[in-house]
Design a protein around this motif. Structure first.
Motif, PDB file in Angstrom:
ATOM      1  N   VAL A   1       0.950  -1.086  -0.043  1.00 36.97           N
ATOM      2  CA  VAL A   1       0.083   0.184   0.094  1.00 36.97           C
ATOM      3  C   VAL A   1       0.794   1.221   0.062  1.00 36.97           C
ATOM      4  O   VAL A   1       0.669   2.190  -0.822  1.00 36.97           O
ATOM      5  CB  VAL A   1      -0.898   0.046   1.241  1.00 36.97           C
ATOM      6  N   PHE A   2       1.692   1.064   0.777  1.00 35.55           N
ATOM      7  CA  PHE A   2       2.810   2.383   0.913  1.00 35.55           C
ATOM      8  C   PHE A   2       3.367   2.530  -0.442  1.00 35.55           C
ATOM      9  O   PHE A   2       3.520   3.745  -0.987  1.00 35.55           O
ATOM     10  CB  PHE A   2       4.092   2.246   1.951  1.00 35.55           C
ATOM     11  N   ASN A   3       4.122   1.625  -1.262  1.00 37.45           N
ATOM     12  CA  ASN A   3       4.705   1.743  -2.132  1.00 37.45           C
ATOM     13  C   ASN A   3       3.884   2.155  -3.450  1.00 37.45           C
ATOM     14  O   ASN A   3       4.185   3.070  -4.387  1.00 37.45           O
ATOM     15  CB  ASN A   3       5.414   0.346  -2.998  1.00 37.45           C
ATOM     16  N   VAL A   4       2.428   1.612  -3.455  1.00 40.30           N
ATOM     17  CA  VAL A   4       1.457   2.181  -4.533  1.00 40.30           C
ATOM     18  C   VAL A   4       1.121   3.900  -4.325  1.00 40.30           C
ATOM     19  O   VAL A   4       1.211   4.384  -5.098  1.00 40.30           O
ATOM     20  CB  VAL A   4       0.003   1.490  -4.478  1.00 40.30           C
ATOM     21  N   ILE A   5       1.043   4.219  -2.903  1.00 39.23           N
ATOM     22  CA  ILE A   5       1.014   5.560  -2.404  1.00 39.23           C
ATOM     23  C   ILE A   5       2.011   6.465  -3.227  1.00 39.23           C
ATOM     24  O   ILE A   5       2.099   7.483  -3.580  1.00 39.23           O
ATOM     25  CB  ILE A   5       0.702   5.863  -1.139  1.00 39.23           C
ATOM     26  N   TYR A   6       3.461   5.728  -2.986  1.00 41.27           N
ATOM     27  CA  TYR A   6       4.618   6.520  -3.414  1.00 41.27           C
ATOM     28  C   TYR A   6       4.693   6.598  -4.808  1.00 41.27           C
ATOM     29  O   TYR A   6       5.096   7.586  -5.208  1.00 41.27           O
ATOM     30  CB  TYR A   6       5.954   5.707  -2.868  1.00 41.27           C
ATOM     31  N   ALA A   7       4.305   5.623  -5.399  1.00 42.29           N
ATOM     32  CA  ALA A   7       4.237   5.654  -6.932  1.00 42.29           C
ATOM     33  C   ALA A   7       3.318   6.811  -7.459  1.00 42.29           C
ATOM     34  O   ALA A   7       3.758   7.373  -8.339  1.00 42.29           O
ATOM     35  CB  ALA A   7       3.911   4.235  -7.341  1.00 42.29           C
ATOM     36  N   LEU A   8       2.349   6.934  -6.881  1.00 40.43           N
ATOM     37  CA  LEU A   8       1.219   8.080  -7.109  1.00 40.43           C
ATOM     38  C   LEU A   8       1.668   9.243  -6.860  1.00 40.43           C
ATOM     39  O   LEU A   8       1.504  10.264  -7.603  1.00 40.43           O
ATOM     40  CB  LEU A   8      -0.064   7.590  -6.740  1.00 40.43           C
ATOM     41  N   GLN A   9       2.204   9.459  -5.630  1.00 40.08           N
ATOM     42  CA  GLN A   9       2.661  10.872  -5.231  1.00 40.08           C
ATOM     43  C   GLN A   9       4.137  11.227  -5.311  1.00 40.08           C
ATOM     44  O   GLN A   9       4.543  12.460  -5.312  1.00 40.08           O
ATOM     45  CB  GLN A   9       2.324  10.914  -3.608  1.00 40.08           C
ATOM     46  N   GLY A  10       5.025  10.304  -5.521  1.00 41.55           N
ATOM     47  CA  GLY A  10       6.382  10.493  -5.894  1.00 41.55           C
ATOM     48  C   GLY A  10       7.122  10.514  -4.491  1.00 41.55           C
ATOM     49  O   GLY A  10       6.601  10.693  -3.408  1.00 41.55           O
ATOM     50  N   PRO A  11       8.421  11.131  -4.689  1.00 36.72           N
ATOM     51  CA  PRO A  11       9.312  11.426  -3.470  1.00 36.72           C
ATOM     52  C   PRO A  11       8.748  12.605  -2.675  1.00 36.72           C
ATOM     53  O   PRO A  11       9.328  12.694  -1.347  1.00 36.72           O
ATOM     54  CB  PRO A  11      10.485  12.289  -4.032  1.00 36.72           C
ATOM     55  N   SER A  12       7.631  13.491  -2.943  1.00 40.18           N
ATOM     56  CA  SER A  12       7.060  14.294  -1.952  1.00 40.18           C
ATOM     57  C   SER A  12       6.508  13.553  -0.832  1.00 40.18           C
ATOM     58  O   SER A  12       6.236  14.272   0.311  1.00 40.18           O
ATOM     59  CB  SER A  12       6.067  15.197  -2.625  1.00 40.18           C
ATOM     60  N   LEU A  13       6.107  12.401  -0.853  1.00 37.48           N
ATOM     61  CA  LEU A  13       5.405  11.645   0.248  1.00 37.48           C
ATOM     62  C   LEU A  13       6.365  11.699   1.191  1.00 37.48           C
ATOM     63  O   LEU A  13       5.883  11.687   2.584  1.00 37.48           O
ATOM     64  CB  LEU A  13       4.936  10.398  -0.289  1.00 37.48           C
ATOM     65  N   MET A  14       7.678  11.432   1.004  1.00 36.10           N
ATOM     66  CA  MET A  14       8.552  11.340   2.007  1.00 36.10           C
ATOM     67  C   MET A  14       8.974  12.698   2.896  1.00 36.10           C
ATOM     68  O   MET A  14       9.687  12.783   4.011  1.00 36.10           O
ATOM     69  CB  MET A  14      10.072  10.859   1.764  1.00 36.10           C
ATOM     70  N   GLU A  15       8.457  13.821   2.694  1.00 40.02           N
ATOM     71  CA  GLU A  15       8.347  14.994   3.298  1.00 40.02           C
ATOM     72  C   GLU A  15       7.483  14.970   4.462  1.00 40.02           C
ATOM     73  O   GLU A  15       7.371  15.931   5.541  1.00 40.02           O
ATOM     74  CB  GLU A  15       8.029  16.153   2.597  1.00 40.02           C
ATOM     75  N   ASN A  16       6.618  13.821   4.380  1.00 40.72           N
ATOM     76  CA  ASN A  16       5.562  13.718   5.681  1.00 40.72           C
ATOM     77  C   ASN A  16       6.303  12.789   6.601  1.00 40.72           C
ATOM     78  O   ASN A  16       6.778  11.580   6.375  1.00 40.72           O
ATOM     79  CB  ASN A  16       4.232  13.150   5.148  1.00 40.72           C
TER      80      ASN A  16
END
Length: 309
Positions: free
Chosen positions: A255-270
């Motif tokens: 689930v995390f990897n799918v969300i990361y694929a959709l949002q990109g590196p900006s997800l890791m700012e959270n």
């Protein structure tokens, strides 16, 4: 959302506890346990000739490399932040692509085990599959999975570069929009998530349904058949447990990897996303470390009957 200094310091402590201490301990235990499992199977002629034990050997063997990858890329890095970062920068470029390959092999081996057990339990009258299911063909399946995973993961060897021995960054190849779109979104969703997970979920639910029906009165004759094969039931429990643990520990990671694929590196700012990833890494190491425990509890005995289950 930018991570504040206090949040960054809290994340370092969180990673040190979860990845540095707990994850590293799980990895060490799993490395020892999976090694013992592999040696136990290799040292016994009957186990070496059992398709089920060959699958367990393949899963335990690849889990050794999965755990070693987590220990090198996450555990050591989090124990000592300063020296761990130096070691991480040196190892990441060399270990990450191989680690991804081993994770994919582990996923498809679990899917292969689920399909194999599904055919044995839910298609129990299909004796043609039992005749087809030989140790040699099982080895061919494992080799095919390994070759597919190696070919699929080849592009990841060119995704990152180390700049001035200081910073890990996307390479010109890895930053290409086509690469990000295919390898990190569409192909990932199809080959890493959709295909193996749908197989594992479908086969697991079908096996649970079939085994549950065997306890009912209208299936009494078939239940008696299975009672005469007590060893078969223990192996069913072993492999079902492997699949259930895989689903419960890997679904959050997917689930995390799918969300990361959709949002990109900006997800890791959270900050929450980073903490969630740390917990997912721990779950993955738990999954890779439980095979030897289950095998010790429900593994095949050294009998000729083991060859057929």
């Amino acid at each position: 959302m930018n991570i504040t200094t206090s949040e960054s310091e809290g994340l370092v402590i969180f990673k040190r506890v979860i990845e540095g201490y707990i994850l590293s301990s799980v990895c060490v235990i799993g490395l020892i346990g999976n090694s013992i499992t592999c040696l136990s199977i290799l040292s016994n002629r009957i186990r070496r000739s059992s398709p089920t034990d060959i699958y367990i050997f393949g899963l335990s063997f690849i889990s050794i490399f999965v755990l070693a990858g987590f220990l090198l890329t996450h555990g050591i890095r989090s124990i000592s932040h300063e020296y761990g970062e130096r070691i991480h920068r040196y190892l990441f470029i060399r270990v990450f692509p191989a680690h991804v390959t081993c994770l994919l092999i582990q996923i498809y081996l679990t899917a292969a085990i689920s399909i194999d057990r599904f055919l044995l339990i839910c298609r129990w009258r299909t004796y043609s599959y039992r005749k087809w299911r030989t140790p040699k063909r099982t080895i061919h399946i494992i080799i095919s999975i390994t070759l597919f995973s190696i070919i699929y993961c080849l592009p990841f060897w060119f995704e990152f570069v180390l700049i001035d021995n200081q910073n890990i960054s996307l390479s010109s190849f890895g930053s290409q929009p086509l690469f990000r779109l295919l390898m990190r979104q569409y192909l990932y969703f199809i080959f890493v998530f959709l295909l193996p997970m749908s197989c594992i979920i479908t086969c697991t639910l079908s096996m649970i349904h079939t085994l549950w029906n065997l306890t009912k009165n209208k299936y009494r004759d078939r239940l008696n058949y299975f009672k005469r094969k007590k060893r078969s039931r223990k192996i069913h429990i072993l492999l079902l447990s492997i699949m259930i643990i895989f689903l419960s520990t890997q679904l959050p990671y997917f689930v995390f990897n799918v969300i990361y694929a959709l949002q990109g590196p900006s997800l890791m700012e959270n900050i929450r996303a980073r903490q969630y990833l740390v917990l997912n890494n721990l779950l993955s190491t738990i999954n890779a470390s439980t095979t030897f425990i289950l095998y010790a509890l429900f593994g095949t005995k050294r009998t000729n009957h083991s060859r057929n289950i």
